[in-house]
Structures are given as C-alpha cells and as structure tokens.
Design a protein around this motif. Structure first.
Motif, PDB file in Angstrom:
ATOM      1  N   LYS A  29      15.337  -4.979  14.319  1.00  0.00           N
ATOM      2  CA  LYS A  29      15.771  -5.851  13.227  1.00  0.00           C
ATOM      3  C   LYS A  29      15.336  -5.251  11.906  1.00  0.00           C
ATOM      4  O   LYS A  29      14.469  -4.391  11.897  1.00  0.00           O
ATOM      5  CB  LYS A  29      15.177  -7.256  13.418  1.00  0.00           C
ATOM      6  N   HIS A  30      15.868  -5.620  10.796  1.00  0.00           N
ATOM      7  CA  HIS A  30      16.969  -6.548  10.567  1.00  0.00           C
ATOM      8  C   HIS A  30      18.124  -5.676  10.103  1.00  0.00           C
ATOM      9  O   HIS A  30      17.998  -5.013   9.068  1.00  0.00           O
ATOM     10  CB  HIS A  30      16.607  -7.565   9.489  1.00  0.00           C
ATOM     11  N   ARG A  43       7.480  -7.649   3.359  1.00  0.00           N
ATOM     12  CA  ARG A  43       7.452  -7.453   4.812  1.00  0.00           C
ATOM     13  C   ARG A  43       7.273  -5.986   5.208  1.00  0.00           C
ATOM     14  O   ARG A  43       7.467  -5.650   6.375  1.00  0.00           O
ATOM     15  CB  ARG A  43       8.723  -8.016   5.463  1.00  0.00           C
ATOM     16  N   ASP A 102       9.083 -13.898  18.549  1.00  0.00           N
ATOM     17  CA  ASP A 102       8.565 -12.952  17.549  1.00  0.00           C
ATOM     18  C   ASP A 102       7.369 -12.255  18.171  1.00  0.00           C
ATOM     19  O   ASP A 102       6.675 -12.805  19.029  1.00  0.00           O
ATOM     20  CB  ASP A 102       8.126 -13.719  16.298  1.00  0.00           C
ATOM     21  N   ASP A 135      19.867 -13.343  12.409  1.00  0.00           N
ATOM     22  CA  ASP A 135      18.525 -13.819  12.090  1.00  0.00           C
ATOM     23  C   ASP A 135      18.608 -15.354  12.097  1.00  0.00           C
ATOM     24  O   ASP A 135      19.703 -15.946  12.093  1.00  0.00           O
ATOM     25  CB  ASP A 135      18.052 -13.265  10.735  1.00  0.00           C
ATOM     26  N   GLU A 179       6.821 -12.923   4.904  1.00  0.00           N
ATOM     27  CA  GLU A 179       8.151 -13.452   4.710  1.00  0.00           C
ATOM     28  C   GLU A 179       8.328 -14.323   3.472  1.00  0.00           C
ATOM     29  O   GLU A 179       7.414 -15.082   3.117  1.00  0.00           O
ATOM     30  CB  GLU A 179       8.481 -14.330   5.909  1.00  0.00           C
TER      31      GLU A 179
HETATM   32  C1  BGC Z   1      12.723 -13.728  10.400  1.00  0.00           C
HETATM   33  C2  BGC Z   1      12.904 -12.935  11.681  1.00  0.00           C
HETATM   34  C3  BGC Z   1      12.300 -13.692  12.820  1.00  0.00           C
HETATM   35  C4  BGC Z   1      12.979 -15.053  12.916  1.00  0.00           C
HETATM   36  C5  BGC Z   1      12.470 -15.918  14.060  1.00  0.00           C
HETATM   37  C6  BGC Z   1      13.221 -15.147  10.534  1.00  0.00           C
HETATM   38  O1  BGC Z   1      12.834 -15.919   9.443  1.00  0.00           O
HETATM   39  O2  BGC Z   1      13.375 -13.080   9.351  1.00  0.00           O
HETATM   40  O3  BGC Z   1      12.328 -11.677  11.560  1.00  0.00           O
HETATM   41  O4  BGC Z   1      12.409 -12.977  14.008  1.00  0.00           O
HETATM   42  O5  BGC Z   1      12.749 -15.760  11.709  1.00  0.00           O
HETATM   43  O6  BGC Z   1      11.188 -16.371  13.821  1.00  0.00           O
END
Ligand code: BGC
Length: 916
Positions: free
Chosen positions: A621-622, A588, A523, A700, A141
C-alpha cells in the motif's frame, strides 16, 4: 517441525538484529563503541517513552511491554547510569506524565523536554564522562510533520540540552528515536562526539541499540534518505503540503537523484551513508554485460580491527541524451555477511536494464511510452554511499528499447517539470499531457459476462480441486451477491479475528453458503493491530528495516510475522507500506522505506517472501503516490507518466513482478484526475495488463472514487469495480449496503456491467483460494495449524490467568470496581458455571464527564478467545445506557474466561449482571 514453530525468542532475536543493523551512525569521533560497565548519564524525555513506532493504523500494536532505554542501557551489557540524573528525570516525569492527546492522530509529535541548568549538567559530567542524549519524535496518519520545533526542528529545551551536555561531557552520544529524518544542522552547532539514527525499532528496539553502543554489533545501517540542510532544500518543497493539487514538478529528481544532479552542496549526509566501527575496502573484480543487463562482482575486505558488515552500492550514470537523466541512480546493492578483520568476500551485484532505463513519455527518443536506454557511455560507480561511489567501469550502449508499453495514467494538466539543461543546471520543460497523447486515455475494455446460472451447487472447493471453472462458480452469484462480495466488512467484523480491520470474501451468510470463507486483514505494517487487547509482536518500522539494506534478514523477520499472522487467523497484513519518501515532512514516512524505488521494491519483496513462506501475505500500500497526509483524501497528485513509472510505481512493480504480491491497497488521493481506486489506467491497464498482476485490489478504508471529471465519493463504488479495485473497504453490513453505494443503481443504469462485477468476484475468489482461511474452511489444516492454535489458546489462558474467580448463577453480579476501564486494558474473570443454561450479560454504562461529545468509547466482551460483542457509546452519552450480550450455552461445571476490553478510557460502568 522445529523450524516451523513460532519461537518468540528467535522472533525477538531477529528483530533485535534488524534494529542493530538499521542503526545509522552519522558521526563518531572515537566515542563508540563504548565498553559496557562504564558510568554514563542519560538525558532526554524520550528515554522514558521509547517510540516503538509512529502512530495511527501503522503503529497500534498491542504489546505487553516495551522496554525503555534506562531499563536496557542500565542492565547487563549496559552501563552504570548516573542515579542523580535518573532521579531528576523521574521527578519531572511524575509531574509531566506522557501526554497521549485524545482522539485519532491527536498524540503530540513530541513531549516537552525537561529544562536543564548548567550546574546540574556540569556536576553530572564530573560523575560520568559519557552522556547519552535521546531525542524522540512520533508522527503518523492524518497529520504531516511541520518545519517547526517539536516536529522537524528541535525545541528550545532540546537545543539547550544538547548545548549543555555537549559542552560539559567528554563524550556525548546523540540517539535519535524518530521515524523519519529530522533537522541535523545542530550537529555543527553543538558538535557531539557521536550521532546515530536509532529510528523506531519496535519492542526490541532498545536492545538492538545497546548492541551497537557496546560494540556487540558494528553498525552497518545506511541512510535510506538524503539529509539536506532544511526541508526547503528538497525538490518537492514548493508543492508539498498543497490543499488540492500537488504538482510533482521535480519529476524524477527525487532525493539523491535531485541533490547529486543539481545541488550536491545542499546535502549534509548523503543517501546510502552510514559509519562502521571497522573499515572496508571495496574493489571491482569484474563486470559483465549480458542479455538482461549488467553484472558486477566486487570484493569487500575488512581492513579494520573489528568484525562488521558492509553494504555495497552500484550506481549508474547514464548519458544525458534527449530525455535528461539524474547524475546517479542506484541500480543494485548487496550486503556482506559479518566479515572478521582481514577477511574478504565477493558480492554479486545484478542490475537488469530496467534498473537504469528511462521511460520516454514524450517520444523524444522516437520510442514513445517505452523504457529506453539512450545511446552512449554508461558509467557504473561502486561505493558505500551515493557520494563516494567512484567510477568503476563503463559500458557503451546503442539506443535500446528495454520494454515497450502503452501510455496510461498520464496527466491532463499542463505544467512544467524539472530536467537538466544543456549546461547541467536546472531547466524546465512542459510535461506531456494526455491531451497531446489522445490514445493514452484508453477506452475501457469490458469483460465478458458469464450468463447467470443461479445456484448450481458449485462450491469454492470445487474450483480448488479442479472440478469446476472459476467462471462457472461466479456465474452462480445473483446480482445482490455480486454487489455484496465487492464490499469488505469492518472494522471489527465478527466474521474474522476480533479487533482487526476487515473481512473479505464470505461477508454474508449467503456467500458463505458457496463455501467462501471470510479472509481477514489487519494493520500493519509495524506488527499486527488487534484493537481488542490481543497482544502482538511490535516490529521495527519500515524506515529502520530499509536502513539495514538486508533483504535476507527482512525475509527471516517477516517469516516470523507470517507465523504470527497464521496463528491469529489473519490472511493478509495491511503492509508493507511502500510509498516513496518524497519529502521529509510526510507524517507516515516511518511506515515506508525510502526515497529510492529500488530499495523500496527490494525490501517489499523480502517481506513478502517471508510472509509467503507460511501461506499468508502482505497488502502492499498505498497504490499510488500517497505522499502527504495533509488532506490525504482530497489532494491530487499530479505528475508526469515518467515520474510515475520510474519513481512512484517502480517499488510496486518490483513487488508485483519479483515479490509475487497478491494483495494491493489503493490510496486515498486522486492521481492525474482520478481517485486511485477508480483509476482504470492505474489499476487495470498498468497493474494488470502491463505488469500481469492477477491478485486482489482493495481500497483504503472509506476511500473515495469518481468518474472522469466528477467529484469523489465513498459511494462511487461502481467506478472502483470498473477499474478493478475489487473490494471497497469497509462497510458495517455488506449484504444490506449499509454504506449506501451506487452499485445496484449503476448496474441498472448500465454504468456497470455484470461482467465487471463477475471479474472482481473472480479476482476475490482467486485470492481466497490462497488463504489459510480457505484451507481452514475445508478442514485442510496441518500440524503447524494445530501447534499455532494451541499456542494462541495458551496465550489467552496466560493473559487471563490472574482473572478473578466468579461462580455463575442466575443473577450473579460482577463487581464493577474490579473491572479496569482505562485505555486499552483487559480484565478477565475465571467463570465456573454453577448452573448450566443460556445466559445474557446486562451491562449498564455511561460516558464520564470531560469526554469530548464526539469521542467513541468502546467496551468489548469475549468468552475465552471468542469475541461476543462491542458496545460503543459517545462522549455525549452521559446518561446510563443499557446493553445486553448473549453468552454461549453453558453446561453446569463449564469453565471459561469472561473478558472485558476497553479500547478507550472515559466509560463508567454502573452494573454488570448475568441472568438466565
Ligand atoms: C490507512 C491504511 C490502513 C487502514 C485500515 C487507513 O486509514 O490509510 O493504511 O491500513 O486505514 O486501518
């Protein structure tokens, strides 16, 4: 009951099989399989730190242990690992411990490699004739990959390692422990004997790899992405990584759709490619055209000498027509069971029309906004990768409208897109914009408002039991309650499982009085993330699972995940991630499946099928077009409606229509003018009106929304609710609007209607009705829940069994030196209350010097499985801070585990005292 149990050995066996089936063997010059027991030398830093997944929310699964390659390759079924090479690496490791980085997304994407010298490698090659070379990468991320050494490219030390080892060893096997494809041009430079993508396989990863190396399993993994020479070869390269506007000028020509059509010479390894230890003959047996599409039956015969599985792929070459078409589109695939030498099987490949229809966003065919099949010859190709798929049969079709839609979410911006020209070479045409198609920007349809009734005593259970309508149920909610219910609580909501990402539904005491449970989401996708020390199973990453092309196996594996979710009282996993691999530099990609939307959609369905077996679900997602991490909150994806429908939405559509998805997360990025959470065309018109989706949509975490033409903000929650993004994730205190959103103001000013809030409230409540949280709240649990509950308790007891004994009296002080305050560590105390009563724990702490002032350093306290409190200080708090935590009331003689969990390192404890 046996099959319903969460048998960890079966879970592990399925994951191991998935890794073995996901390994993609790209090159093998009679090196593999390698019988166990032989001598081998193991090179590469990543052997000691096997990447079980990428990093960030998709990788933070707390596991007790992940075996590394030396542990597994050096064990039964493995090899006699060269001790001198191991010793040299061990010494290097002592001086170069794994570098974690500090803070979110700061983990380096690679670890510096141990430089090798010629003499050392030459001597090792005299002792062992096989070398395994491991190259590792992580990513995740907030940060993309880069076309630089240590990310997409190899570092100088890695190149040197390959050069020397391949030069001196008779047999060299390169294992790529990566989440995503990387540069492969070095294969030609160093010519190793075998090369395999082993991906990031979760906690069982190394075992699955060993099964392939020693020949227990013949590889059957196939590339879910095309590997070209360089990142610049990919069609999105000119726009990828933009700061503000990312033009999808390559349109539908993504991955192999581009390379096969325009530039086959740029491909090093084609989509769908992967070697086996045996050989297969694939033949068409019959092909039929029926009302729904095409069905082909193929026979697959194992003509080699070892058992193995094969993936058969059916591609369609549609006539160029007026719209322009990719030269091949995957329209069906199927995988055999294990075939013994000489054995054959038939496989049925079903390709509904939609799998090879085109969306006419310009009206060129006379059927604007329809999925059409243009008239002409459709050549179907059968093979085991996109390149070798050979013409097997042809179907001649008249112009057919497969599905008429209304235009939605078209771009406003004018730009040109790629298409094949008259001679087949790349040409450009203007993208139809919503300006040319005024009706595409539809008026927002307002739902009916149900006159508010105030509390009538209707509970959610009454709706479940058919005693009341959902409309009457939500009509009871006051405006404050309506505004509260569309806010998710998190992270670490005390209403749900500790350490998880958020709670939905019963997020205030007032809402819970209506019988609304708080549903828990965590998650995902590579296993359950519980940031409080609770251990979970780490799954192979999305790309690895896609490479298996094995839907049944994924469903079985996710069935185990479903049980694990249920055991942990989690209602939805925040996954699978199903964004398209538009470009190999996306950080990602490891969480997502493929460059191909059909493979993506089918794998998502498989996971959902497994989860749904146990009443839990996954949040796909997303949604949508979240294809880059650089400036992920801001960069707008701008694309034609055709690219949107055929590529970027297609996986979601399959997951909704075939996989019965009931929870979706919108993305951070704006798409064609709107941040997706507030994109009415996307979330209402396409998703709900056109696809018939009736489930929940959440944003999100801390995503932005906007009104037409306006700036994005996390406070624009009214625009999200209007679009039917039902829940804004997340705020600390939904009831008191701690996120400071605009809901109440919008309602007062008429920018949002009560009916819109009620509609989202009903969407949320319908979702809740399907959750285990709801069934627990009305005591409708089953024997399975009892078993899982007992298992969870046992896990906790086991994890805490080495806890220090502590006799509790007023004023008992805990020896702080006994508490392990390092990163992600739990310390337990087995407490016996010598005196009953109500106790308070007093904790004194401060940040150690050397922390970044912005570092957040939390410690959480638990009584048994019950979460009591998290206390967080920042790196700037270097003076002592005092906190208190109330313990549950105790009787004399009560026993429980008192547990401390440190989410980060860097906190010094001064004192911990328990007082009445
Ligand atoms: C991410 C998501 C994740 C969420 C909760 C976000 O920063 O993009 O994929 O599920 O955080 O942790």
């Amino acid at each position: 009951m046996k099959n319903t149990m969460l048998e960890m050995s079966r879970y592990a066996a399925l994951a191991r099989q998935a890794v073995a089936e996901g390994v993609v063997l790209l090159k093998n010059e009679a090196v593999l399989p390698l019988a166990s027991g032989g001598r081998a030398a193991l090179f590469g830093y990543a052997q000691f730190h096997y990447y079980k997944s990428g990093t960030g929310s998709g990788g933070l699964v707390n596991v007790t242990h992940v075996s590394n390659l030396p542990e597994i390759l050096g064990s039964d079924g493995g090899y006699r690992l060269d001790a001198e090479v191991q010793a040299r690496y061990a010494a290097w490791l002592a001086d170069h411990p794994y570098e974690m980085g500090t803070g979110w997304a700061q983990e380096p994407w690679f670890q510096p490699e141990m430089p090798l010298d010629e003499e050392f490698v030459r001597a090792a090659a005299r002792r062992a004739d096989t070398a395994f070379i491991v190259i590792g990468r992580t990513a995740g991320e907030d940060q993309d990959n880069t076309n630089t050494p240590g990310s997409f490219l190899l570092t100088e030390d890695e190149e040197n390692m390959l050069a020397l080892v391949c030069r001196y060893f008779n047999k060299s096997v390169v294992l790529l422990n990566v989440g995503n494809i990387i540069d492969m041009q070095w294969v030609a430079r160093y010519n190793p004997g075998a090369v395999a993508y082993i991906w990031q396989g979760g906690q069982e990863g190394c075992r699955g790899v060993l099964d392939v190396l020693n020949g227990t399993v013949s590889p059957s993994g196939k590339l879910p992405d095309t590997i070209a020479h360089t990142p610049a070869d990919y069609p999105a390269a000119d726009h990828y990584g933009a700061d503000d506007r990312n033009l999808y000028a390559e349109d539908i020509y993504v991955g192999y759709r581009y390379f096969e059509t325009f530039s086959p010479e740029k491909v090093l390894y084609p989509f769908g490619f992967g070697l086996s230890y045996t050989k297969f003959e694939v033949k068409l047996l019959s092909a039929d055209e029926n009302a729904d599409g095409i069905t082909a039956i193929a026979t697959v015969k194992n003509t080699g000498a070892r058992p193995g599985k094969e993936v058969v792929q059916l591609y369609c070459t549609a006539p160029q027509g007026l719209l322009g078409k990719p030269s091949k589109v995957l329209c069906a695939f199927a995988k055999t069971k294990t075939l013994n030498p000489g054995e054959s099987r038939t496989l049925t490949l079903t390709a509904p029309w939609r799998n090879f229809a085109s969306y006419d966003d310009s009206g060129a065919t006379g059927h604007k906004s329809a999925f059409v099949l243009e008239s002409g010859d459709y050549v179907f190709r059968l093979g085991t990768d996109v390149r070798n798929a050979a013409a097997a049969f042809t179907v001649t079709l008249p112009l057919m409208v497969v599905e008429q839609q209304e235009s939605a979410a078209a771009p406003a911006a004018a730009f040109e897109r790629l298409r094949p020209g008259a001679d087949g070479s790349p040409a450009w045409e203007p993208v139809p914009t919503e300006v040319e198609l005024p009706e595409t920007h539809r008026a927002i349809r307002l739902p009916k408002e149900h006159p508010q009734t105030g509390g009538k005593g209707i509970r959610l259970q009454d709706v479940a039991d058919g005693k009341a309508d959902m409309a009457d149920f939500v009509a009871q909610f006051s405006d404050d309650e309506l505004c509260t219910i569309v806010r998710g609580e998190g992270m670490n909501s005390p209403r749900v499982t500790p350490g998880t990402a958020g709670a939905i539904g019963g997020v205030s005491d007032a809402l819970q009085l209506y019988g609304l449970p708080a549903a828990c989401c965590s998650d995902g996708p590579s296993g359950i993330r519980m940031d409080c020390g609770t251990v979970a199973f780490a799954m192979p990453n999305g790309t690895c699972l896609a490479a298996t092309f094995n839907e049944e196996l994924s469903a079985e594996l996710y069935s185990m995940e479903g049980l694990e979710l249920r055991k942990n009282h989690i209602d939805t996993l925040l996954g699978p991630g199903i964004n398209i691999h538009r470009h190999p530099l996306n950080g990602r990609n490891f969480e997502y499946f493929s460059e191909d939307p059909l493979l993506t959609g089918k794998m998502a369905c498989a996971q959902l099928r497994g989860l749904h077996r146990w009443g839990v679900t996954g949040t796909i997602k997303h949604f949508a077009a979240n294809n880059q991490e650089h400036r992920r909150h801001f960069v707008e994806s701008v694309m034609s409606e055709r690219a949107l429908r055929e590529i970027y939405l297609r996986g979601f559509e399959i997951a909704v229509k075939e996989g019965h998805a009931r929870s979706i997360m919108t993305s951070y990025n704006p798409l064609n003018g709107y941040w997706t959470a507030s994109n009415y065309d996307l979330v209402t018109t396409i998703l709900r009106d056109q696809w018939g989706y009736t489930g929940l949509v959440m944003s999100d975490w801390w995503a932005e929304g906007n009104d037409r033409g306006g700036a994005g903000s996390t406070k624009h929650v009214a625009a999200m609710v209007r679009a039917q993004n039902d829940v804004f994730m997340v705020v600390a205190d939904p009831e008191h609007n701690s996120g400071g959103d605009d809901l109440a103001a919008a309602l007062n000013e008429g920018r949002l209607t009560r009916g819109e809030l009620q509609r989202s409230a009903a969407n949320i409540c319908r979702f809740l009705l399907q959750t285990p949280a709801f069934r627990r709240s009305i005591s409708r649990t089953s024997a399975l829940d009892d078993q899982l509950e007992a298992m969870a308790e046992q896990d906790m007891q086991q994890a805490a069994q080495n806890g220090f004994p502590l006799t509790l009296r007023d004023g008992t002080a805990i020896d702080v030196a006994a508490i392990d305050n390092s990163y992600r560590r739990t310390t337990a105390f087995r407490v016996t209350a010598a005196e009953g009563g109500s106790y308070t724990l007093h904790l004194r702490c401060r940040a150690m010097p050397g922390n970044s002032p912005l570092a957040q350093i939390p410690v959480s306290v638990f009584a048994g499985r019950a979460f009591l409190k998290t206390m967080t200080i920042t790196g700037a708090q270097t003076d002592w801070c005092d906190f208190t935590v109330s313990l549950p009331a105790l009787n004399t003689g009560d026993e429980f585990f008192l547990r401390f969990y440190f989410g980060q390192s860097g906190m010094e404890l001064g004192a911990v005292i328990l007082k009445k």
